[in-house]
Design an enzyme around this catalytic site. Structure first.
Site, PDB file in Angstrom:
ATOM      1  N   LYS A 130       0.869  -1.191   0.000  1.00 10.71           N
ATOM      2  CA  LYS A 130       0.000   0.000   0.000  1.00 10.71           C
ATOM      3  C   LYS A 130       0.896   1.230   0.000  1.00 10.71           C
ATOM      4  CE  LYS A 130      -4.445   0.957   0.209  1.00 10.71           C
ATOM      5  NZ  LYS A 130      -5.601   0.101  -0.156  1.00 10.71           N
ATOM      6  N   ASP A 170      -7.111   4.294  -4.420  1.00  7.25           N
ATOM      7  CA  ASP A 170      -7.728   4.160  -3.094  1.00  7.25           C
ATOM      8  C   ASP A 170      -8.323   5.540  -2.813  1.00  7.25           C
ATOM      9  OD1 ASP A 170      -7.808   2.116  -0.705  1.00  7.25           O
ATOM     10  OD2 ASP A 170      -7.373   4.016   0.239  1.00  7.25           O
TER      11      ASP A 170
HETATM   12  P1  NDP Z   1     -12.944   7.827  -2.636  1.00  5.55           P
HETATM   13  O1  NDP Z   1     -11.853   8.803  -2.468  1.00  5.55           O
HETATM   14  O2  NDP Z   1     -13.559   7.624  -3.968  1.00  5.55           O
HETATM   15  O3  NDP Z   1     -14.128   8.144  -1.603  1.00  5.55           O
HETATM   16  C1  NDP Z   1     -13.894   8.214  -0.244  1.00  5.55           C
HETATM   17  C2  NDP Z   1     -15.173   8.578   0.448  1.00  5.55           C
HETATM   18  O4  NDP Z   1     -15.010   8.382   1.853  1.00  5.55           O
HETATM   19  C3  NDP Z   1     -15.573  10.024   0.258  1.00  5.55           C
HETATM   20  O5  NDP Z   1     -16.968  10.125   0.305  1.00  5.55           O
HETATM   21  C4  NDP Z   1     -14.925  10.688   1.448  1.00  5.55           C
HETATM   22  O6  NDP Z   1     -15.521  11.906   1.861  1.00  5.55           O
HETATM   23  C5  NDP Z   1     -15.140   9.646   2.513  1.00  5.55           C
HETATM   24  N1  NDP Z   1     -14.094   9.774   3.528  1.00  5.55           N
HETATM   25  C6  NDP Z   1     -12.760   9.681   3.333  1.00  5.55           C
HETATM   26  N2  NDP Z   1     -12.112   9.892   4.489  1.00  5.55           N
HETATM   27  C7  NDP Z   1     -13.058  10.138   5.397  1.00  5.55           C
HETATM   28  C8  NDP Z   1     -13.011  10.417   6.764  1.00  5.55           C
HETATM   29  N3  NDP Z   1     -11.834  10.497   7.438  1.00  5.55           N
HETATM   30  N4  NDP Z   1     -14.208  10.590   7.413  1.00  5.55           N
HETATM   31  C9  NDP Z   1     -15.388  10.515   6.737  1.00  5.55           C
HETATM   32  N5  NDP Z   1     -15.477  10.254   5.434  1.00  5.55           N
HETATM   33  C10 NDP Z   1     -14.338  10.058   4.780  1.00  5.55           C
HETATM   34  O7  NDP Z   1     -12.357   6.442  -2.074  1.00  5.55           O
HETATM   35  P2  NDP Z   1     -12.885   4.960  -2.319  1.00  5.55           P
HETATM   36  O8  NDP Z   1     -14.358   4.958  -2.485  1.00  5.55           O
HETATM   37  O9  NDP Z   1     -12.027   4.355  -3.370  1.00  5.55           O
HETATM   38  O10 NDP Z   1     -12.476   4.265  -0.941  1.00  5.55           O
HETATM   39  C11 NDP Z   1     -13.377   4.137   0.152  1.00  5.55           C
HETATM   40  C12 NDP Z   1     -12.929   3.010   1.059  1.00  5.55           C
HETATM   41  O11 NDP Z   1     -12.880   1.785   0.313  1.00  5.55           O
HETATM   42  C13 NDP Z   1     -11.528   3.159   1.657  1.00  5.55           C
HETATM   43  O12 NDP Z   1     -11.520   2.574   2.935  1.00  5.55           O
HETATM   44  C14 NDP Z   1     -10.662   2.330   0.724  1.00  5.55           C
HETATM   45  O13 NDP Z   1      -9.475   1.903   1.359  1.00  5.55           O
HETATM   46  C15 NDP Z   1     -11.602   1.176   0.449  1.00  5.55           C
HETATM   47  N6  NDP Z   1     -11.322   0.391  -0.748  1.00  5.55           N
HETATM   48  C16 NDP Z   1     -11.229   0.962  -1.972  1.00  5.55           C
HETATM   49  C17 NDP Z   1     -10.989   0.192  -3.103  1.00  5.55           C
HETATM   50  C18 NDP Z   1     -10.996   0.762  -4.464  1.00  5.55           C
HETATM   51  O14 NDP Z   1     -10.897  -0.029  -5.417  1.00  5.55           O
HETATM   52  N7  NDP Z   1     -11.114   2.054  -4.664  1.00  5.55           N
HETATM   53  C19 NDP Z   1     -10.766  -1.258  -2.976  1.00  5.55           C
HETATM   54  C20 NDP Z   1     -10.966  -1.786  -1.638  1.00  5.55           C
HETATM   55  C21 NDP Z   1     -11.208  -0.962  -0.582  1.00  5.55           C
HETATM   56  P3  NDP Z   1     -14.775  13.301   1.588  1.00  5.55           P
HETATM   57  O15 NDP Z   1     -14.927  13.513   0.114  1.00  5.55           O
HETATM   58  O16 NDP Z   1     -15.462  14.290   2.425  1.00  5.55           O
HETATM   59  O17 NDP Z   1     -13.335  13.092   1.998  1.00  5.55           O
HETATM   60  O1  2IT Z   2      -7.838  -1.640  -0.674  1.00  6.97           O
HETATM   61  C1  2IT Z   2      -7.802  -2.119  -1.829  1.00  6.97           C
HETATM   62  O2  2IT Z   2      -7.962  -3.318  -2.036  1.00  6.97           O
HETATM   63  C2  2IT Z   2      -7.598  -1.194  -2.949  1.00  6.97           C
HETATM   64  N1  2IT Z   2      -7.524   0.012  -2.739  1.00  6.97           N
HETATM   65  C3  2IT Z   2      -7.447  -1.713  -4.341  1.00  6.97           C
HETATM   66  C4  2IT Z   2      -6.077  -2.256  -4.566  1.00  6.97           C
HETATM   67  C5  2IT Z   2      -5.759  -2.660  -5.970  1.00  6.97           C
HETATM   68  O3  2IT Z   2      -4.581  -2.941  -6.173  1.00  6.97           O
HETATM   69  O4  2IT Z   2      -6.622  -2.708  -6.842  1.00  6.97           O
END
Ligand code: NDP
Ligand code: 2IT
Length: 452
Positions: A130, A170
């Site tokens: 990561k 992420d």
């Molecule tokens: P994005 O940046 O697209 O969206 C993040 C969202 O979470 C936004 O709505 C943001 O709000 C909110 N957020 C972030 N930090 C905080 C905080 N400290 N408190 C409250 N709200 C918060 O990210 P993703 O949708 O890609 O990721 C969301 C989660 O999913 C994370 O935990 C990530 O690690 C996990 N994840 C993502 C993957 C992927 O493929 N993208 C794969 C597996 C897991 P704001 O805009 O106000 O910051």
């Molecule tokens: O938390 C996760 O699994 C991710 N942000 C996606 C990682 C990836 O390599 O697609």
């Protein structure tokens, strides 16, 4: 080899705490996994003898670097970047990059540790890593984002590669940022390679990768429900976040006949009692992704919707909860509220969104509880398929990839069931199941390599 004295779980965790001062998220993630692993390896001397768990909680390496960039007012800005390469026993390091002001060594070490188990659980040959930076993309211009991404990659490029370490998106890193970073990698190395996943379709990206995490996390809920003869149809669903994972979770909930009534961001949540339909969701995607807007605007645009400032959505009664924002967004008290309101199932799109007390409450109440390392693994699994397509210089079609995602999530679910049975009941402990299934493959590969 000398037979080691077994340390117990408590003693092991004391050591982890002592060696990682000021890293609460990392200690939390290790504690959750180690409890199950200690139990599992109690009668398996070989894992003790070779100190497998002790080695897994020490990342292979943590690279930390300065990221300098110039803002639109010609001020020189300095950020800190990292790549944590946790373990490559079963494949090259693989995991996302996060740009958020809260990013630090502890957060990235917890994410890289979790990623190692998650990636193993997918059944694909992927190690765990990561990375990220304490950069706040909010309010930055397009050019500032581009300069930051280029500067970040100018340092990162020497540590990554299509057979070494393959980053992806992420929080704060989506298609736009991946494009800038890929462009810079290509420019520095003069090679067109599959060094990043989540790329644009025009330059080696895979169909279905964008949707995969959110869709996958709803499939995981569906798989858990189907096992007990239920479905998502007609179920009230509460979702947190409003980014990539949350919006695609809502999309799949709608497609499977559920009713999603909330979304959130760091400023609060919206509650739409009429349900978020595809049209409203499209507005959210445009508003959040393309215009970088706030979720509060939703309540101004759609009649009947309410915005609750500074709150999380867990007080809204629901049958299924999908935490899809960030770590520790669901406390022990929130878990009690959900249970009290009749919630039956929790499927985590985010990484470690539920605090340890909340996990315990869900387990005690016998909820269907799918932890992030299983429920959100669809994203990295599709990344694995993007890597395969890049290596073969092919591009698979939509239908084939949608089916692969469903199959991958079913496989992950079934591996959890295989390892997570609760004695004397027909219930499954998905936390234990995912931890053990993820551990065994990595541990056995490490045994094969000897002491390295
Ligand atoms: P994005 O940046 O697209 O969206 C993040 C969202 O979470 C936004 O709505 C943001 O709000 C909110 N957020 C972030 N930090 C905080 C905080 N400290 N408190 C409250 N709200 C918060 O990210 P993703 O949708 O890609 O990721 C969301 C989660 O999913 C994370 O935990 C990530 O690690 C996990 N994840 C993502 C993957 C992927 O493929 N993208 C794969 C597996 C897991 P704001 O805009 O106000 O910051
Ligand atoms: O938390 C996760 O699994 C991710 N942000 C996606 C990682 C990836 O390599 O697609």
């Amino acid at each position: 080899m000398a037979v080691t004295d077994h340390v117990g779980y408590a003693e092991f965790m004391e050591g982890v705490k002592k060696r990682n001062p000021g890293q609460p998220e990392f200690v939390q993630a290790v504690g959750e996994v180690a409890e199950d692993i200690f139990d599992f390896i109690a009668d398996k001397e070989i894992y003790h003898e070779y100190q497998i768990l002790r080695r897994l909680v020490e990342p292979d390496r943590v690279v930390s670097f300065r990221v300098c960039w110039e803002d639109d007012n010609n001020n020189i800005r300095v950020q800190r970047g990292w790549r944590v390469q946790n373990n490559n026993a079963i494949g090259p390091y693989k995991g996302g990059i996060r740009f958020h002001p809260t990013v630090n060594r502890s957060v990235l070490k917890f994410l890289a540790f979790e990623q190692t188990f998650k990636n193993s659980l997918t059944g694909l040959p992927l190690g765990g890593g990561k990375g990220g930076a304490n950069f706040n993309p909010k309010g930055k211009s397009e050019h500032e984002i581009m300069r930051f991404c280029q500067s970040f990659m100018t340092e990162l490029y020497r540590h990554v590669g299509e057979d070494t370490d393959i980053p992806a998106g992420d929080i704060g890193v989506g298609a736009r940022e991946i494009g800038y970073m890929f462009g810079q990698y290509k420019r520095i190395t003069n090679r067109f390679s599959g060094v990043l996943t989540g790329k644009g379709l025009e330059f080696g990206g895979s169909r279905v990768r964008t949707e995969a995490t959110g869709y996958g996390c709803v499939y995981f809920a569906q798989n858990m429900l189907e096992r007990i003869g239920q479905s998502l149809d007609g179920k009230m669903c509460v979702v947190s976040g409003s980014g990539n994972v949350a919006t695609h979770a809502v999309e799949k909930i709608i497609q499977l006949g559920g009713k999603a009534v909330t979304l959130s961001d760091s400023e609060g949540f919206i509650f739409d009692r009429h349900g978020i339909d595809q049209e409203k969701l499209q507005w959210v995607k445009d508003h959040k992704t393309h215009r970088r807007g706030r979720i509060s605007e939703y309540a101004k645009v759609f009649r009947g919707a309410e915005f609750h400032a500074g709150k999380r959505p867990w007080s809204v009664p629901c049958q299924i909860a999908f935490p899809c924002a960030t770590q520790n967004e669901l406390s022990g008290d929130d878990a009690q509220i959900l249970i009290g309101n009749g919630c039956e199932c929790v499927s985590e799109g985010a990484n470690m969104p539920t605090a340890l007390k909340g996990i315990k409450s869900f387990k005690d109440a016998g909820l269907l509880y799918g932890p992030g390392k299983a429920a959100n693994a669809g994203g990295v699994a599709l990344s694995g398929l993007e890597m395969s397509q890049n290596a073969a210089r092919l591009s698979w079609d939509e239908e084939q990839l949608q089916q692969s995602l469903r199959d991958l999530m079913q496989g992950i679910h079934d591996r959890c069931v295989e390892r997570g049975g609760i004695a004397g009941s027909d219930r499954i402990d998905y936390v234990r199941g995912s931890n053990i299934a993820g551990f065994v493959k990595v541990a056995d590969a490490m045994l094969a390599y000897g002491v390295v």
